[in-house]
Enzyme design. Structure first.
Site, short mmCIF file in Angstrom:
data_model
loop_
_atom_site.label_atom_id
_atom_site.label_comp_id
_atom_site.label_asym_id
_atom_site.label_seq_id
_atom_site.Cartn_x
_atom_site.Cartn_y
_atom_site.Cartn_z
CG HIS A 1 -2.04 -0.97 1.14
ND1 HIS A 1 -3.04 -1.03 2.08
CD2 HIS A 1 -2.33 -1.94 0.22
CE1 HIS A 1 -3.91 -1.98 1.74
NE2 HIS A 1 -3.49 -2.54 0.62
CE LYS B 1 4.78 2.78 13.37
NZ LYS B 1 5.03 2.35 11.98
CE1 TYR C 1 0.11 2.75 7.59
CE2 TYR C 1 -0.61 3.28 9.82
CZ TYR C 1 -0.74 2.53 8.66
OH TYR C 1 -1.72 1.57 8.57
CE1 TYR D 1 -4.66 3.25 9.50
CE2 TYR D 1 -5.20 2.83 11.81
CZ TYR D 1 -4.42 2.58 10.69
OH TYR D 1 -3.40 1.66 10.77
N PRO E 1 -3.12 -0.47 19.04
CG PRO E 1 -5.06 -1.64 18.55
CD PRO E 1 -4.30 -1.03 19.69
#
Ligand code: APR
Ligand code: PHB
Length: 394
Positions: free
Chosen positions: A75, A299, A386, A203, A295
């Site tokens: 991604h 990580k 990220y 998200y 979560p």
């Protein structure tokens, strides 16, 4: 009672223990792995699966990335849903790196198969594992297996036994500093065999709480909604889950969501947790045994991999140079990366969840998100965290 010797006793057969075993095996270091559960049980756990580029590189070097290369979903971006709109954080174009979606269960299976193929020793269903003389120069591990008692003499013990393991509690409490934040909500996760109508992870911060649209493969979705800590899975029918998920994830996706039956549903609490140091004598902690992240930043697995990468290098260099220095540096080296991942995971959690707080807090959250969507600099900062901050070179 049987007695045997190894160089490193690895406690725990999750991703941290298995990967350490693989790296040590390739470095010619003898290690015996002890896992409390059966292999089937370990493989049955549903866990997240977003791999940083650094993690993929470590798995490549460990020789366990063949299936990941074939089946992993790369991604180049991730989306944030807010006030009914979605904002894409273009990871690849912002910081030149991507993430790979590949289930932790699949990674664990690859590592288990590699360990079986290498002929290295693993004992599943090892009961009553106890550590002895970890503060001295000749640590031992005792355990029971199929009704018989066994003892292992070793040079070092790797505590890869997760948050609820025996290794961290084996360290005298006055030798450890504990840092913890427990969040006032959990995540209700649902796994379903239906193609994801979203191409990247979403998200969502909504007035009704957080939601996450993730996936395991082109035919399997993994979705989450924020829920109360007092709620039970039984209170959430699939219909209720999908209804709430659709209300939070944003109209465009909601219209495409199929109300598929769940194949797994569970609630997980959210916690930030770190112990310092990660070493006591001849015992070295790695992964969830030493730290937990909420979560939201994806990580947990990646931190376990970087700890293990550093521990492998420290043990390899110790046996090569017979110098304590690599071992002495292990804890600080891990903690520099652990705290940055803790900060990012705490920040993502604070930005995306509904907290019981005052109107000022809510305004701050909204304004921080608006700043993120308007500022390339803020997006690049989020992106570099990220995709994963670089591992320190030895
Ligand atoms: N003796 C032997 N094995 C034990 C003991 C014990 N006393 N206690 C726990 N274990 C085993 C558990 O059964 C488990 O298989 O140790 C393993 C620890 O594995 P994980 O909990 O998966 O921890 P870790 O390998 O550090 O991986 C961290 O897992 O929870 C996710 O988000 C987390 O992705 C991160 C990853
Ligand atoms: C998951 O796919 O389970 C997942 C993905 C990203 C997260 C957490 C969980 O941040």
């Amino acid at each position: 009672m049987t007695r045997r010797r190894t160089q490193v006793a690895i406690i725990g057969g999750g991703p941290a223990g298995l990967l350490l075993g693989q790296l040590l095996h390739r470095a010619g270091i003898d290690a015996l792995l002890l896992e409390r559960r059966s292999a089937e049980y370990v493989l049955g756990r549903i866990r997240a699966g977003v791999l940083e580029q650094g993690t993929v590189d470590v798995l490549e070097r460990a020789g366990v990335a063949a299936r990941l290369r074939e089946e992993g979903l790369v991604h180049d971006g991730v989306e944030i849903g807010f006030q009914g709109r979605r904002h894409r954080i273009a990871l690849k174009s912002l910081v030149g790196k991507s993430v790979t979606v590949y289930g932790q269960t699949d990674m664990t299976r690859d590592l288990m198969e590699a360990r079986a193929a290498s002929g290295a020793d693993s004992l599943y269903e090892a009961e009553d594992v106890q550590l002895h003389d970890i503060g001295g120069t000749q640590p031992r591990v005792s355990f029971r297996h199929r009704g018989a008692s066994h003892e292992i003499d070793c040079d070092f013990i790797a505590g890869c036994d997760g948050f609820h393991g025996v290794c961290r509690p084996s360290i005298p409490a006055n030798q450890l500093s504990v840092f913890e934040r427990v969040y006032p909500f959990g995540w209700l996760g649902l796994l379903a065999d239906v193609p994801p109508p979203w191409s990247e992870l979403v998200y969502a911060n909504s007035e009704r709480g957080f939601a996450l649209a993730s996936m395991r493969s082109p035919t399997r979705v993994r979705c989450y909604v924020q829920c109360g800590l007092d709620e039970r899975v039984e209170d959430w029918s699939d219909v209720r889950f999908w209804d709430e998920f659709r209300r939070r994830i944003g109209e465009e996706i909601a219209d495409q969501v199929t109300l598929a039956p769940s194949i797994e549903k569970s609630i997980a609490p959210l916690r930030s947790f770190v112990v310092e140091p990660l070493r006591f004598g001849r015992l070295f902690l790695a992964g969830d045994a030493a730290h937990i992240v909420p979560p939201t930043g994806a990580k947990g697995l990646n931190l376990a991999v970087s700890d293990v990468c550093y521990l492998h290098e420290a043990l390899r260099d110790y046996y090569r140079e017979r110098s304590e220095r690599p071992l002495d540096e292990y804890s600080a080296r891990c903690l520099r990366r652990v705290w940055k991942a803790e900060r990012f995971s705490w920040w993502m959690t604070r930005q995306l969840h509904l907290f019981p707080g005052d109107a000022f807090d809510r305004r701050m959250q909204q304004t921080e998100l608006e700043y993120l969507f308007e500022s390339k600099a803020a997006q690049a900062s989020m992106a570099e965290n990220y995709v994963g901050l670089p591992l320190e070179a030895r």
